[in-house]
Every structure is written in structure tokens, then in C-alpha cells.
Design a protein around this motif. Structure first.
Motif, mmCIF file in Angstrom:
data_model
loop_
_atom_site.group_PDB
_atom_site.id
_atom_site.type_symbol
_atom_site.label_atom_id
_atom_site.label_comp_id
_atom_site.label_asym_id
_atom_site.label_seq_id
_atom_site.Cartn_x
_atom_site.Cartn_y
_atom_site.Cartn_z
ATOM 1 N N THR A 85 0.990 -1.241 0.028
ATOM 2 C CA THR A 85 -0.037 0.052 0.074
ATOM 3 C C THR A 85 0.873 1.286 0.061
ATOM 4 O O THR A 85 0.358 2.279 -0.905
ATOM 5 N N ARG A 86 2.105 1.352 0.660
ATOM 6 C CA ARG A 86 2.972 2.575 0.535
ATOM 7 C C ARG A 86 3.420 2.647 -0.723
ATOM 8 O O ARG A 86 3.450 3.751 -1.241
ATOM 9 N N ARG A 89 0.657 3.962 -3.074
ATOM 10 C CA ARG A 89 0.410 5.408 -2.616
ATOM 11 C C ARG A 89 1.468 6.296 -3.432
ATOM 12 O O ARG A 89 1.137 7.327 -4.120
ATOM 13 N N VAL A 108 -4.090 10.144 -0.798
ATOM 14 C CA VAL A 108 -4.386 8.636 -1.488
ATOM 15 C C VAL A 108 -4.890 7.749 -0.492
ATOM 16 O O VAL A 108 -4.170 7.397 0.389
ATOM 17 N N VAL A 110 -5.811 4.051 -0.095
ATOM 18 C CA VAL A 110 -5.521 2.778 -0.659
ATOM 19 C C VAL A 110 -6.308 1.448 0.239
ATOM 20 O O VAL A 110 -5.960 1.639 1.159
#
Length: 116
Positions: A85-86, A89, A108, A110
Motif C-alpha cells: 500500500t505504501r 500510494r 491517497v 488505498v
């Protein structure tokens, strides 16, 4: 987007952001929303345009610039969700604002909707 890649020309679209997200290691696919699934089942879905992409929703400001994004993804098993997810993003921000080195970060969201 890495530093050695060339920023895309033209306006930012949901399609270009979806392409950036799909390139992130650990992302299996973008999860289409309910409306996209219903259109597909009705077989009357309009041709995909670059303004829409399943699993990507963009918020636009007054000047048409992307100011926020929501992404829904399904991950490959064996990848840590927090790491993916990082990376997603960062990919979204890089695709939405290529070359922007400002200190304000675009919001953002996610959402991981599944693991395969």
C-alpha cells in the motif's frame, strides 16, 4: 514512477494512474466497483476511456488538477500489505503529479479488498 522514467505527456487520467498501480510489485489487480460490474454484466458497457478505470476514483480541483485519489486493490499472497500500500500510494502520487517535489502530499486512500 522512478527518477529514471519519463513523466507522461498530457493530462493525468484514471487510466494512467491504474497503469502505475498495476506495475507495483504485489498488486494482483485493481478491484472494479459495483457499477463497473453491473455495466459489464449488462453487456452494454461503454468503451473504456482514459477518464475512468475500475478500482480508481479521482478527485479534481478547480483547475482540473487531481487533488485526491482512492484506489482499491487485490494483493498477491506473500506480500506485506503495508509495504504494497505504501508503494501504491507513492505510484499514484508520482503518476498524478510527475516532477512535483512540493512538500504537500496529495491524499491517497488505498484499500486492500482481497488477497489471492
Amino acid at each position: 514512477m522512478t527518477a529514471d522514467q519519463v513523466a507522461p505527456e498530457g493530462p493525468v487520467t484514471a487510466g494512467s494512474i491504474a497503469d502505475a498501480v498495476r506495475a507495483v510489485p504485489g498488486v494482483a489487480f485493481l478491484r472494479p466497483g459495483l457499477s463497473a460490474l453491473l455495466r459489464a454484466s449488462a453487456r452494454t458497457a461503454p468503451a473504456r476511456t482514459d477518464r475512468t478505470a475500475p478500482g480508481v476514483r479521482l478527485g479534481h480541483g478547480a483547475a482540473g488538477r487531481v487533488v485526491s485519489a482512492e484506489v482499491e486493490v487485490v494483493l498477491h499472497r506473500g506480500h506485506r500489505a503495508v509495504d504494497v500500500t505504501r508503494a501504491v500510494r507513492a505510484a499514484v502520487r508520482g503518476a498524478a503529479r510527475p516532477g512535483d517535489t512540493g512538500t504537500t502530499a496529495m491524499p491517497v486512500t488505498v484499500t486492500v479488498t482481497g488477497i489471492v
